[in-house]
Design a protein around this motif. Structure first.
Motif, PDB file in Angstrom:
ATOM      1  N   GLY A   1      39.151  28.531  39.925  1.00 58.68           N
ATOM      2  CA  GLY A   1      37.585  29.110  39.434  1.00 58.68           C
ATOM      3  C   GLY A   1      37.334  28.866  38.691  1.00 58.68           C
TER       4      GLY A   1
ATOM      5  N   TYR B   1      26.686  36.239  40.799  1.00 57.43           N
ATOM      6  CA  TYR B   1      27.766  36.736  40.612  1.00 57.43           C
ATOM      7  C   TYR B   1      27.689  38.414  41.356  1.00 57.43           C
ATOM      8  CZ  TYR B   1      32.894  37.733  40.659  1.00 57.43           C
ATOM      9  OH  TYR B   1      33.929  38.969  40.426  1.00 57.43           O
TER      10      TYR B   1
ATOM     11  N   ALA C   1      40.074  37.107  32.091  1.00 64.44           N
ATOM     12  CA  ALA C   1      39.153  36.701  33.835  1.00 64.44           C
ATOM     13  C   ALA C   1      38.073  37.696  33.629  1.00 64.44           C
ATOM     14  CB  ALA C   1      39.631  36.626  35.183  1.00 64.44           C
TER      15      ALA C   1
ATOM     16  N   GLY D   1      34.805  38.340  33.325  1.00 64.94           N
ATOM     17  CA  GLY D   1      33.972  37.652  33.906  1.00 64.94           C
ATOM     18  C   GLY D   1      33.048  37.862  33.197  1.00 64.94           C
TER      19      GLY D   1
ATOM     20  N   ARG E   1      32.020  43.593  34.257  1.00 65.88           N
ATOM     21  CA  ARG E   1      32.094  44.715  35.189  1.00 65.88           C
ATOM     22  C   ARG E   1      32.965  45.723  34.441  1.00 65.88           C
ATOM     23  NH1 ARG E   1      33.725  45.250  40.220  1.00 65.88           N
ATOM     24  NH2 ARG E   1      35.119  43.778  40.559  1.00 65.88           N
ATOM     25  N   PHE E   2      34.169  45.425  34.225  1.00 64.70           N
ATOM     26  CA  PHE E   2      35.746  46.610  33.979  1.00 64.70           C
ATOM     27  C   PHE E   2      35.653  46.550  32.325  1.00 64.70           C
ATOM     28  CE2 PHE E   2      36.879  44.455  37.604  1.00 64.70           C
ATOM     29  CZ  PHE E   2      36.760  45.737  38.418  1.00 64.70           C
TER      30      PHE E   2
ATOM     31  N   LEU F   1      38.618  38.162  27.718  1.00 68.32           N
ATOM     32  CA  LEU F   1      38.558  36.855  28.014  1.00 68.32           C
ATOM     33  C   LEU F   1      38.117  35.748  29.092  1.00 68.32           C
ATOM     34  CD1 LEU F   1      41.170  35.182  26.149  1.00 68.32           C
ATOM     35  CD2 LEU F   1      41.484  34.320  28.756  1.00 68.32           C
TER      36      LEU F   1
ATOM     37  N   SER G   1      34.898  30.984  31.510  1.00 68.65           N
ATOM     38  CA  SER G   1      33.310  30.354  32.025  1.00 68.65           C
ATOM     39  C   SER G   1      32.543  31.295  31.203  1.00 68.65           C
ATOM     40  CB  SER G   1      32.717  30.899  33.443  1.00 68.65           C
ATOM     41  OG  SER G   1      31.710  30.651  32.819  1.00 68.65           O
TER      42      SER G   1
ATOM     43  N   ASP H   1      41.948  29.863  28.224  1.00 68.79           N
ATOM     44  CA  ASP H   1      42.547  29.666  29.068  1.00 68.79           C
ATOM     45  C   ASP H   1      43.483  31.312  29.241  1.00 68.79           C
ATOM     46  OD1 ASP H   1      44.313  29.036  31.220  1.00 68.79           O
ATOM     47  OD2 ASP H   1      43.433  26.925  30.745  1.00 68.79           O
ATOM     48  N   ALA H   2      43.593  31.695  30.689  1.00 64.12           N
ATOM     49  CA  ALA H   2      44.779  32.551  30.631  1.00 64.12           C
ATOM     50  C   ALA H   2      46.512  32.201  30.521  1.00 64.12           C
ATOM     51  CB  ALA H   2      44.216  33.321  31.795  1.00 64.12           C
TER      52      ALA H   2
ATOM     53  N   PHE I   1      41.468  37.620  39.960  1.00 66.73           N
ATOM     54  CA  PHE I   1      41.796  36.638  39.416  1.00 66.73           C
ATOM     55  C   PHE I   1      43.707  35.689  40.092  1.00 66.73           C
ATOM     56  CE2 PHE I   1      44.421  34.801  36.236  1.00 66.73           C
ATOM     57  CZ  PHE I   1      43.549  33.924  35.784  1.00 66.73           C
TER      58      PHE I   1
ATOM     59  N   HIS J   1      44.018  35.836  43.043  1.00 67.51           N
ATOM     60  CA  HIS J   1      43.406  34.818  44.757  1.00 67.51           C
ATOM     61  C   HIS J   1      42.930  32.959  43.962  1.00 67.51           C
ATOM     62  CE1 HIS J   1      40.053  36.534  43.063  1.00 67.51           C
ATOM     63  NE2 HIS J   1      39.016  35.428  44.146  1.00 67.51           N
ATOM     64  N   LEU J   2      42.883  33.213  42.459  1.00 70.90           N
ATOM     65  CA  LEU J   2      42.250  31.796  42.379  1.00 70.90           C
ATOM     66  C   LEU J   2      43.419  30.515  41.439  1.00 70.90           C
ATOM     67  CD1 LEU J   2      39.236  33.385  40.063  1.00 70.90           C
ATOM     68  CD2 LEU J   2      38.952  32.218  42.661  1.00 70.90           C
TER      69      LEU J   2
ATOM     70  N   PHE K   1      50.552  33.431  34.507  1.00 71.98           N
ATOM     71  CA  PHE K   1      49.700  33.454  33.805  1.00 71.98           C
ATOM     72  C   PHE K   1      50.337  35.268  33.781  1.00 71.98           C
ATOM     73  CE2 PHE K   1      46.870  31.163  36.115  1.00 71.98           C
ATOM     74  CZ  PHE K   1      46.425  30.418  35.566  1.00 71.98           C
TER      75      PHE K   1
HETATM   76  C1  SAM Z   1      36.246  36.065  40.705  1.00 73.46           C
HETATM   77  S1  SAM Z   1      35.938  36.026  38.968  1.00 73.46           S
HETATM   78  C2  SAM Z   1      36.300  37.731  38.861  1.00 73.46           C
HETATM   79  C3  SAM Z   1      35.706  38.913  37.044  1.00 73.46           C
HETATM   80  C4  SAM Z   1      36.210  39.537  36.901  1.00 73.46           C
HETATM   81  N1  SAM Z   1      36.948  40.213  36.936  1.00 73.46           N
HETATM   82  C5  SAM Z   1      35.889  40.759  38.089  1.00 73.46           C
HETATM   83  O1  SAM Z   1      36.263  41.447  38.901  1.00 73.46           O
HETATM   84  O2  SAM Z   1      34.259  40.550  38.108  1.00 73.46           O
HETATM   85  C6  SAM Z   1      37.037  34.723  38.061  1.00 73.46           C
HETATM   86  C7  SAM Z   1      37.425  34.822  37.181  1.00 73.46           C
HETATM   87  O3  SAM Z   1      38.204  34.443  36.577  1.00 73.46           O
HETATM   88  C8  SAM Z   1      37.637  33.043  35.214  1.00 73.46           C
HETATM   89  N2  SAM Z   1      38.225  31.979  35.472  1.00 73.46           N
HETATM   90  C9  SAM Z   1      38.886  30.958  36.239  1.00 73.46           C
HETATM   91  N3  SAM Z   1      40.573  31.027  35.827  1.00 73.46           N
HETATM   92  C10 SAM Z   1      40.462  31.393  34.466  1.00 73.46           C
HETATM   93  C11 SAM Z   1      41.119  30.793  33.359  1.00 73.46           C
HETATM   94  N4  SAM Z   1      42.367  29.321  33.757  1.00 73.46           N
HETATM   95  N5  SAM Z   1      41.638  31.281  32.167  1.00 73.46           N
HETATM   96  C12 SAM Z   1      40.175  32.524  32.290  1.00 73.46           C
HETATM   97  N6  SAM Z   1      39.502  32.436  32.869  1.00 73.46           N
HETATM   98  C13 SAM Z   1      39.440  32.239  34.289  1.00 73.46           C
HETATM   99  C14 SAM Z   1      36.244  32.806  36.207  1.00 73.46           C
HETATM  100  O4  SAM Z   1      35.698  32.186  35.096  1.00 73.46           O
HETATM  101  C15 SAM Z   1      35.831  34.102  36.395  1.00 73.46           C
HETATM  102  O5  SAM Z   1      34.295  35.077  35.532  1.00 73.46           O
END
Ligand code: SAM
Length: 255
Positions: free
Chosen positions: A6, A19, A55, A57, A60-61, A75, A78, A104-105, A123, A125-126, A133
């Motif tokens: 992601g 989104y 993450a 995003g 929402r939370f 944090l 994106s 970055d997480a 998060f 799942h990505l 992490f």
């Molecule tokens: C599926 S979205 C989930 C967003 C939010 N947590 C939600 O549930 O609505 C995944 C988020 O993970 C972030 N992300 C991906 N890799 C990341 C990383 N290494 N560090 C921080 N954020 C990251 C993406 O930018 C994206 O906003």
């Protein structure tokens, strides 16, 4: 090895702008509601707590927790996703309780034990290096770590390969190993959504509730947990994390 899926995908403005509406309109509204309940039930009461959302995003939370009186750092890697989050916080009148931070997480810019609670939704799942992490989340939390996973024994398996990024799916044993390696003790786990998210997202809101009732009925049977597509993991930071377990974590990620 694949990269963190992601990390690039969510940088695009159009992805960020769509989104929420793609996932949480129509029948997806009840998913949003359920996820918010899960976060509040696990972290609450949150008034005056210092909380880090990994993450975050579109917030929402983050926004919900600020409305409940928490001080929240959100944090995310994106900028585009956080533009949406900042807008949401402004409209809800809680921008002063939230700091949105690009980062970055895998390398959290905070000292050890800095927050009361640290959580991440949608998060893991990505993540290709979940141990790294989770170890970072545990390091900066005084008390609690909360996150969700998508599960490897669910119907999600049947369409996972169709999704643009696919998902990392987890077993219960796998999560328990991750928790132990990060120095976390499981306090509570909840398993839900025998009918996977993708289905709810496609159907009108008006007919989603009967399917949800069926979903909950099947989920409540002895086999329900085995077929649930999502799990919510509520863990406590333990004091017995030593350098050797952190080293084991680093080694397992490096494999
Ligand atoms: C599926 S979205 C989930 C967003 C939010 N947590 C939600 O549930 O609505 C995944 C988020 O993970 C972030 N992300 C991906 N890799 C990341 C990383 N290494 N560090 C921080 N954020 C990251 C993406 O930018 C994206 O906003």
């Amino acid at each position: 090895m694949r990269s963190v899926k992601g990390k690039e995908w969510y940088q695009a403005d159009e992805v960020a702008q769509e989104y929420d509406s793609k996932r949480f309109s129509k029948g997806g509204r009840l998913i949003d509601r359920r996820e918010k309940e899960a976060v509040l039930a696990a972290l609450g009461p949150v008034e005056d707590k210092n909380i880090l959302e990994i993450a975050c995003g579109t917030g929402r939370f983050t926004v919900m927790l600020a409305q409940e009186g928490a001080n929240v750092v959100g944090l995310d890697i994106s900028r585009a996703m956080m533009v949406q989050g900042r807008e949401k916080a402004r409209s809800a009148g809680v921008a002063d309780r939230i700091e949105f931070l690009r980062g970055d997480a895998a390398r959290l810019p905070f000292p050890d034990n800095h927050f009361d609670a640290v959580f991440a939704m949608r998060f893991f799942h990505l993540a290709d290096t979940p141990a790294k992490f989770l170890a970072e989340m545990a390091r900066v939390s005084k008390e609690q770590v909360f996150f969700d996973t998508f599960n490897d024994k669910s119907f999600r398996v049947t369409y996972n390969w169709l999704l643009p990024m696919g998902s990392r799916l987890y077993s219960n044993d796998g999560v328990n190993r991750l928790l132990a390696d990060a120095g976390l003790a499981l306090a509570d786990a909840k398993h839900d959504f025998v009918i996977p998210f993708g289905f709810y997202r496609k159907i009108p809101n008006g007919i989603a509730q009967p399917f949800r009732s069926l979903d909950l009925a099947v989920g409540g049977t002895p086999l329900g947990d085995d077929f649930a597509s999502v799990s919510y993991w509520n863990a406590r930071v333990t004091t017995d994390t030593d350098e050797s377990s952190r080293a084991a974590t680093r080694a397992s990620d490096a494999e």
